[in-house]
Structure formats: structure tokens, C-alpha cells
Design an enzyme around this catalytic site. Structure first.
Site, PDB file in Angstrom:
ATOM      1  N   SER A 131     -18.887 -48.532  43.103  1.00  0.00           N
ATOM      2  CA  SER A 131     -20.009 -49.439  42.847  1.00  0.00           C
ATOM      3  C   SER A 131     -19.605 -50.915  42.797  1.00  0.00           C
ATOM      4  O   SER A 131     -20.306 -51.754  43.384  1.00  0.00           O
ATOM      5  CB  SER A 131     -20.720 -49.047  41.547  1.00  0.00           C
ATOM      6  OG  SER A 131     -21.282 -47.771  41.683  1.00  0.00           O
ATOM      7  N   HIS A 163       1.503 -61.544  21.005  1.00  0.00           N
ATOM      8  CA  HIS A 163       1.091 -60.297  21.672  1.00  0.00           C
ATOM      9  C   HIS A 163       0.974 -59.177  20.667  1.00  0.00           C
ATOM     10  O   HIS A 163       1.857 -58.971  19.852  1.00  0.00           O
ATOM     11  CB  HIS A 163       2.126 -59.909  22.745  1.00  0.00           C
ATOM     12  CG  HIS A 163       2.282 -60.953  23.801  1.00  0.00           C
ATOM     13  ND1 HIS A 163       3.028 -62.097  23.601  1.00  0.00           N
ATOM     14  CD2 HIS A 163       1.756 -61.044  25.041  1.00  0.00           C
ATOM     15  CE1 HIS A 163       2.958 -62.856  24.693  1.00  0.00           C
ATOM     16  NE2 HIS A 163       2.194 -62.237  25.584  1.00  0.00           N
ATOM     17  N   LYS A 214      -2.123 -69.022  23.520  1.00  0.00           N
ATOM     18  CA  LYS A 214      -2.246 -67.743  24.244  1.00  0.00           C
ATOM     19  C   LYS A 214      -2.126 -66.583  23.260  1.00  0.00           C
ATOM     20  O   LYS A 214      -1.202 -66.558  22.440  1.00  0.00           O
ATOM     21  CB  LYS A 214      -1.143 -67.603  25.301  1.00  0.00           C
ATOM     22  CG  LYS A 214      -1.251 -66.262  26.017  1.00  0.00           C
ATOM     23  CD  LYS A 214      -0.111 -65.943  26.958  1.00  0.00           C
ATOM     24  CE  LYS A 214      -0.226 -64.485  27.388  1.00  0.00           C
ATOM     25  NZ  LYS A 214       0.942 -63.989  28.082  1.00  0.00           N
ATOM     26  N   LYS A 257     -25.038 -40.102  31.042  1.00  0.00           N
ATOM     27  CA  LYS A 257     -26.409 -40.191  31.575  1.00  0.00           C
ATOM     28  C   LYS A 257     -27.458 -39.674  30.597  1.00  0.00           C
ATOM     29  O   LYS A 257     -28.587 -40.159  30.588  1.00  0.00           O
ATOM     30  CB  LYS A 257     -26.511 -39.409  32.889  1.00  0.00           C
ATOM     31  CG  LYS A 257     -25.867 -40.122  34.054  1.00  0.00           C
ATOM     32  CD  LYS A 257     -26.030 -39.359  35.354  1.00  0.00           C
ATOM     33  CE  LYS A 257     -25.261 -40.035  36.461  1.00  0.00           C
ATOM     34  NZ  LYS A 257     -25.263 -39.322  37.719  1.00  0.00           N
ATOM     35  N   ASP A 290     -30.752 -41.552  41.053  1.00  0.00           N
ATOM     36  CA  ASP A 290     -30.035 -40.451  41.734  1.00  0.00           C
ATOM     37  C   ASP A 290     -31.032 -39.616  42.516  1.00  0.00           C
ATOM     38  O   ASP A 290     -30.777 -39.172  43.635  1.00  0.00           O
ATOM     39  CB  ASP A 290     -29.391 -39.511  40.702  1.00  0.00           C
ATOM     40  CG  ASP A 290     -28.047 -40.032  40.207  1.00  0.00           C
ATOM     41  OD1 ASP A 290     -27.482 -40.908  40.868  1.00  0.00           O
ATOM     42  OD2 ASP A 290     -27.600 -39.557  39.149  1.00  0.00           O
TER      43      ASP A 290
HETATM   44  P1  NAP Z   1     -22.107 -33.190  35.226  1.00  0.00           P
HETATM   45  O1  NAP Z   1     -23.367 -33.606  34.564  1.00  0.00           O
HETATM   46  O2  NAP Z   1     -20.852 -33.174  34.427  1.00  0.00           O
HETATM   47  O3  NAP Z   1     -22.354 -31.702  35.854  1.00  0.00           O
HETATM   48  C1  NAP Z   1     -21.320 -30.992  36.481  1.00  0.00           C
HETATM   49  C2  NAP Z   1     -21.855 -29.693  37.109  1.00  0.00           C
HETATM   50  O4  NAP Z   1     -20.814 -29.155  37.919  1.00  0.00           O
HETATM   51  C3  NAP Z   1     -22.229 -28.605  36.100  1.00  0.00           C
HETATM   52  O5  NAP Z   1     -23.291 -27.853  36.620  1.00  0.00           O
HETATM   53  C4  NAP Z   1     -20.944 -27.770  36.023  1.00  0.00           C
HETATM   54  O6  NAP Z   1     -21.173 -26.423  35.685  1.00  0.00           O
HETATM   55  C5  NAP Z   1     -20.485 -27.829  37.463  1.00  0.00           C
HETATM   56  N1  NAP Z   1     -19.051 -27.653  37.610  1.00  0.00           N
HETATM   57  C6  NAP Z   1     -18.076 -28.538  37.285  1.00  0.00           C
HETATM   58  N2  NAP Z   1     -16.875 -28.037  37.609  1.00  0.00           N
HETATM   59  C7  NAP Z   1     -17.094 -26.806  38.157  1.00  0.00           C
HETATM   60  C8  NAP Z   1     -16.243 -25.808  38.676  1.00  0.00           C
HETATM   61  N3  NAP Z   1     -14.929 -25.966  38.713  1.00  0.00           N
HETATM   62  N4  NAP Z   1     -16.803 -24.675  39.148  1.00  0.00           N
HETATM   63  C9  NAP Z   1     -18.139 -24.492  39.120  1.00  0.00           C
HETATM   64  N5  NAP Z   1     -19.000 -25.418  38.636  1.00  0.00           N
HETATM   65  C10 NAP Z   1     -18.476 -26.560  38.151  1.00  0.00           C
HETATM   66  O7  NAP Z   1     -21.801 -34.108  36.490  1.00  0.00           O
HETATM   67  P2  NAP Z   1     -22.838 -34.888  37.449  1.00  0.00           P
HETATM   68  O8  NAP Z   1     -23.100 -36.264  36.944  1.00  0.00           O
HETATM   69  O9  NAP Z   1     -23.998 -34.010  37.720  1.00  0.00           O
HETATM   70  O10 NAP Z   1     -21.933 -35.033  38.763  1.00  0.00           O
HETATM   71  C11 NAP Z   1     -21.591 -33.896  39.543  1.00  0.00           C
HETATM   72  C12 NAP Z   1     -21.007 -34.314  40.874  1.00  0.00           C
HETATM   73  O11 NAP Z   1     -21.961 -35.069  41.615  1.00  0.00           O
HETATM   74  C13 NAP Z   1     -19.773 -35.205  40.758  1.00  0.00           C
HETATM   75  O12 NAP Z   1     -18.851 -34.827  41.748  1.00  0.00           O
HETATM   76  C14 NAP Z   1     -20.303 -36.599  41.028  1.00  0.00           C
HETATM   77  O13 NAP Z   1     -19.315 -37.456  41.581  1.00  0.00           O
HETATM   78  C15 NAP Z   1     -21.394 -36.287  42.036  1.00  0.00           C
HETATM   79  N6  NAP Z   1     -22.417 -37.348  42.059  1.00  0.00           N
HETATM   80  C16 NAP Z   1     -22.570 -38.032  43.225  1.00  0.00           C
HETATM   81  C17 NAP Z   1     -23.523 -39.024  43.320  1.00  0.00           C
HETATM   82  C18 NAP Z   1     -23.671 -39.756  44.622  1.00  0.00           C
HETATM   83  O14 NAP Z   1     -24.299 -40.831  44.646  1.00  0.00           O
HETATM   84  N7  NAP Z   1     -23.184 -39.209  45.718  1.00  0.00           N
HETATM   85  C19 NAP Z   1     -24.335 -39.346  42.220  1.00  0.00           C
HETATM   86  C20 NAP Z   1     -24.173 -38.601  41.051  1.00  0.00           C
HETATM   87  C21 NAP Z   1     -23.209 -37.604  40.981  1.00  0.00           C
HETATM   88  P3  NAP Z   1     -21.217 -25.924  34.157  1.00  0.00           P
HETATM   89  O15 NAP Z   1     -22.627 -26.163  33.680  1.00  0.00           O
HETATM   90  O16 NAP Z   1     -20.853 -24.490  34.250  1.00  0.00           O
HETATM   91  O17 NAP Z   1     -20.209 -26.742  33.395  1.00  0.00           O
END
Ligand code: NAP
Length: 526
Positions: A266, A142, A169, A313, A350
């Protein structure tokens, strides 16, 4: 219990068909022999093939009667391990008594015993060649810090083999998910039965995929978190989530690449859907630090398709030889397919998932109108990250007038210029209501578990919106959606977006139509 061959398909006696011979071993750790006996019954019920009796976990231990009881009353084959503290276990006593107990287990009918490589010479010397023919000797090593080079691992396996092991192992620690590749390489080329594990969340793949690469056994715990080594999945997850019995050399590998990633639903969705149509694939959480390094390391065609989430992404764009024009325009990839020529193709689902869910929400039970119901609407997107970009792009494509509000105003402005939209700071949002009947889409993580009392906009302002969408899907009904409903707006949940983006990915992964009702049923419990 023996494996038997039936019409070319291997199965355990009295059990359902299985496509591989890899065993599932449940570690049994308890204070007393009585508690161990209860856990052994539980292991049998859970579907494990054998148990590992961790003698070092017992608070009191009387070797002969206790070992005899544990062997005679166990409903499954037994592996006895008495792990000393110097190899990561709990036994701190003298070495002679420890090795005597293991020899006794062999004599009393254990099916396997585990002896550490560092102790094997002493063990063999005291055995004087009287090894039981029934009991298989596992010699183990290990490493709780790292995973050595493939060459060093090869040398380690040769040393273990030379020590007289029936089964080799070794367990190492993943500092990066790419460490697992070296362990698969050793497993697949091993001339002797081998158990090769990589510990930690980044090593999870080694525990799930060992039937594909010919591993002798994997460990599965009886309860989440009650592990004998870091990163062990439960027996239930191995059997019911990852379809472990159905994995084989030709199983295609899929997964969600992210950091963090363990919260993603997922694997649940895809594995159950794969099983429902008999598709030979497995879908896993892949905790990845460096996405380019991941793809360089796992370049075989068997690593066939990937979902991609925070924070990869945008970096994923640079890994793909070909990118769908929409993903290129959005600037983010959330789905990657390895084509038959080995090249990676990236796209963005998305956008389709969210926009089609919002369109359905707007249309409701109305007969479908020609063109998008979004055309001409004022569409406010909160957030300018990956999801925000995709949804702003999609709404614009459908003819909406888009406004982007973000905490960091500069990012809102940059996205607004690319998409052709107006930008606001988040502070301005509550007083922004140039008209009624607007659409609101939250694409930030505000309101996501555990901060479920947070919301990005005042309830008062919601009366100006006819439909509110939230990308957050844990919880399904966020505070934003609850208050929107109370204000008379239609709501569309992040679960609907999740399902929508997954339909498209599933079809790209499998070439089969997505089982839409099954997706909805699986996600209805969340
Ligand atoms: P991301 O690229 O990291 O973007 C995050 C965004 O949220 C930015 O605009 C950020 O603002 C803002 N933010 C984060 N914390 C904040 C806070 N405390 N107050 C104000 N604004 C805040 O993330 P993402 O991939 O876009 O994902 C964002 C959300 O969408 C997540 O909750 C994720 O789980 C959800 N999502 C859901 C699906 C679905 O299938 N339902 C798919 C994709 C994503 P700043 O620019 O100021 O940092």
C-alpha cells in the site's frame, strides 16, 4: 552545503525543490577508510545531504591521516561519530583516545561531531573552550530499551542543551507505536535544533515524519538492512517512496494499520499516486498492537486516513463513531477516514475490490449485461475470515448462491447463517461439485509466500469451475490459479482485488478520482 531561499521555497544548491530543511544523513560503516570513501560517493549519488562517519566500525584507525583523508575526500558534509560499546557502538578502547579523535575531527574540518551526553563533561574539560566555530556539536543520548515519559524526555533535552550542544540528539526504543507521539511532542516544541528518533519497526514513523515536526535530520541507510541503529529506512525509500523532500507541517498522514504489516504494497501504491497529482500526504506502514490505543493517541486531524489489515479489521469497528452499513453487515472495516469533526468513519472496500474484479473477469470482452453476471451462479468461498466475510457478503448481494468452506467448520457455519449460505468443511470441498460452471474464491492465506506449493483444492476438482479467484497476491499467480488455468477456467488474481479496493480508498482519502492506469502500472511489476 547551505540551504538557500528561492521565491519562498527552500532548496539545496544544485538540487531539486524541497519543501523542508530536514537533512538526510547516511551512516557510513566499513572496515577500512578506502571502503568508506566508496560508500561516501554512493551516499552522494543516492541523494543524502551528509554522511555520518562511524569511526568505531573501522578495523584499523590512524587518527590524523585517516580523519584528514575522510574529510578532504568526502563529497558531502561530514558528521564524525565514535560510538563506544557502553552507548551501543563498537569501540571498546580507552576514553581519552576516543575523545581526542573527536577533537581532532573538529580541528581538521568536520562539519559535525557527535559526543555522548555521558562523556560531554570530560570532552568539554579537555577542549578548554577552543571549540571550532565551523563544527557543530551534537550531544546525544541513546536508550535501547524504551521511550521514557514526555516529562523525562523534556528533562533529558534540557540537560543536553545545558551541556553546550549546538544540536540535541536522542534516540529511544519503541515498545509500542504510540511511544512515537511523545517524541513528536518534544520535537515540535524544541527551541534548539533537534534530532529525535525512535528505534525499531514500531518507531519507523519518527524517521519518516521528522520534516513535518521540524526535526534537524533523519538517518537513511545506503542498503536495506545495513543499519547503524534498528529501524532505519534507506535513503532511496525516504526520497522515492515517502517523498521526503515534499513533507511539511501541513502534510496529511495516512497508513496501513496491521500486525504484521511490512509486506504490504500500500505505501508504494499511495505515495506514488499522491506524488503524481501533487497531493500533500504521506502513507506509511503502521505496526500496531492495540488499534483503540493507537486512535486515542493519534487523534489530530493530520492523522487523516487508514487502511486496516490482519488482525485489526474486526476491532476497528469499535473504534469508529460511524460505520458504513455494508461494513457493519460484513462485520469488518478495512478503511477508516478521520472526518473534519475528528470522528472516525469506517467502511469496507475489500468487498467492492474483489467482487468488481470477479464481475469483470466473468464479463471479459463480452458486452456488459444488465445486472450482475454473478446472479444465479453457485459461488464457493474458501475461508471465513475478514476477506471471506466480505466476499461471501458481496456475492450474496449480487444474487449468487453462496457456499462457504473453511478449515474450522464452525466458523463456516456461523458465516453461512449470517449471509444466508451453505457451509462445508475444507475436507469436503474437493468432492463438492453439484454442477459445473461454478465460481471459486480462495480467501485464505493458503499458497501465499513462502508456502507457494500449497493449494486449498485438488486440481481434479477445478474442472467444475468456470472462474477461479485467489485473494492471495504474493505471488500474483498462485498454484491454485495456475492449475485453474490449466483446467480451462478463467482466473482473477489477488492483485486485481488489491487494486480495486485501493481505488475506493484513494478516493476517500484524497477526494480525488483514483489514477487507475497508474495503479495498474505500479502493480504490474508484482
Ligand atoms: P483472516 O481474517 O485471518 O482469515 C484467514 C482465513 O484463512 C480463515 O478462514 C482461516 O481458517 C484460513 N486459513 C489460514 N491458514 C490456513 C491454513 N493453513 N489452512 C486452511 N485454512 C487456513 O485473514 P484475511 O484478512 O481474511 O486474509 C486472508 C488472505 O486474504 C490473506 O492471504 C490476505 O493477504 C488476503 N487478502 C488479500 C486482499 C487483496 O486485496 N488481494 C485483501 C484482503 C486479504 P480458520 O478459520 O480455520 O482459522
Amino acid at each position: 552545503m547551505e540551504l538557500v531561499v528561492d521565491s519562498g521555497v527552500k532548496k539545496m544548491e544544485g538540487e531539486a525543490m524541497r519543501k523542508n530543511q530536514t537533512l538526510i544523513c547516511a551512516p557510513i560503516m566499513a572496515d577500512s577508510v578506502d571502503q568508506m570513501l566508496i560508500l561516501m560517493q554512493k551516499a552522494k549519488t543516492s541523494g543524502a545531504d551528509l554522511v555520518e562517519v562511524r569511526v568505531d566500525s573501522l578495523k584499523s584507525f590512524n587518527p590524523r591521516p585517516d580523519i584528514d583523508t575522510l574529510i578532504k575526500q568526502c563529497p558531502l558534509p561530514t558528521l564524525f561519530t565514535y560510538r563506544p560499546t557502553w552507548e551501543g557502538g563498537q569501540y571498546a578502547g580507552d576514553e581519552m583516545s576516543r575523545l581526542d579523535a573527536l577533537r581532532l575531527a573538529m580541528e581538521l574540518g568536520a562539519d559535525y561531531i557527535d559526543v555522548e551526553l555521558k562523556a560531554i563533561d570530560e570532552f568539554n574539560n579537555a577542549l578548554h573552550g577552543n571549540k571550532s566555530a565551523k563544527c557543530k556539536l551534537i550531544v546525544s543520548s541513546h536508550n535501547y530499551e524504551s521511550t521514557p515519559s514526555a516529562e523525562d524526555l523534556g528533562n533529558l533535552v534540557a540537560r543536553i542543551q545545558a551541556s553546550g550542544a549546538d544540536i540535541v540528539k536522542f534516540a529511544t526504543t519503541a515498545q509500542d507505536i504510540t511511544d512515537v507521539a511523545r517524541v513528536f511532542q518534544i520535537t515540535v516544541h524544541s527551541q534548539v535544533p533537534i534530532i529525535a528518533m525512535v528505534m525499531g519497526e514500531k518507531g519507523l514513523m519518527s524517521r519518516i515524519l521528522c520534516p513535518k515536526f521540524g526535526g534537524y535530520l533523519t538517518f537513511g541507510t545506503l542498503e536495506m538492512g545495513k543499519v547503524s541503529a534498528p529501524g532505519q529506512p534507506t535513503v532511496e525509500d525516504l526520497l522515492n517512496l515517502y517523498n521526503f523532500r515534499q513533507l511539511g507541517p501541513d502534510t496529511k498522514i495516512f497508513g496501513i494499520i496491521g500486525k504484521p504489516v511490512s509486506h504490504s504494497k500500500s505505501p508504494l501504491l499511495y505515495n506514488e499516486s499522491f506524488r503524481s497529482v501533487g497531493f500533500n500526504g504521506v502513507f506509511m506502514h503502521l505496526l500496531v498492537d492495540d488499534i483503540a490505543n493507537f486512535f486515542r493517541t493519534y487523534s489530530s486531524l493530520d492523522f487523516a486516513g487508514f487502511s486496516c489489515t490482519i488482525p485489526h479489521k474486526e476491532a476497528a469497528l469499535d473504534c469508529c463513531a460511524e460505520i458504513d452499513p455494508t461494513a457493519k453487515a460484513i462485520g469488518a472495516v478495512n478503511c477508516i477516514i478521520r472526518r473534519p469533526d475528528g470522528k472516525l468513519f469506517g467502511c469496507n472496500t475489500d468487498y467492492i475490490g474483489a467482487i468488481s474484479a470477479i464481475e469483470e473477469g466473468l464479463q471479459g470482452s463480452q458486452p456488459s449485461i444488465s445486472g450482475s453476471p454473478l446472479a444465479g451462479k453457485l459461488f464457493v468461498v474458501i475461508g471465513a475470515g475478514g476477506a471471506g466475510k466480505a466476499i461471501a457478503y458481496g456475492a450474496k448481494e449480487k444474487g449468487a448462491r453462496v457456499v462457504i468452506a473453511n478449515r474450522t467448520y464452525e466458523r463456516a457455519r456461523e458465516l453461512a447463517i449470517v449471509v444466508g449460505a451453505e457451509a462445508l468443511s475444507l475436507d469436503e470441498l474437493s468432492n463438492f461439485h453439484p454442477e459445473n460452471d461454478m465460481i471459486l474464491a480462495n480467501t485464505t492465506s493458503i499458497g501465499m509466500q513462502p508456502k507457494v506449493d500449497d493449494t486449498p483444492i485438488s486440481k481434479e476438482a477445478l474442472k467444475h469451475y468456470s472462474l477461479v479467484f485467489d485473494a492471495v497476491y504474493t505471488p500474483k499467480i498462485t498454484r491454485l490459479l495456475r492449475e485453474a488455468q490449466e483446467s480451462g477456467a478463467k482466473i482473477v488474481t489477488g492483485v486485481e482485488m488489491f487494486i480495486g479496493q485501493a481505488y475506493e480508498q484513494y478516493e476517500r482519502f484524497t477526494g480525488l478520482p483514483a489514477p487507475k492506469e497508474l495503479f495498474k502500472n505500479i502493480m504490474s511489476t508484482y
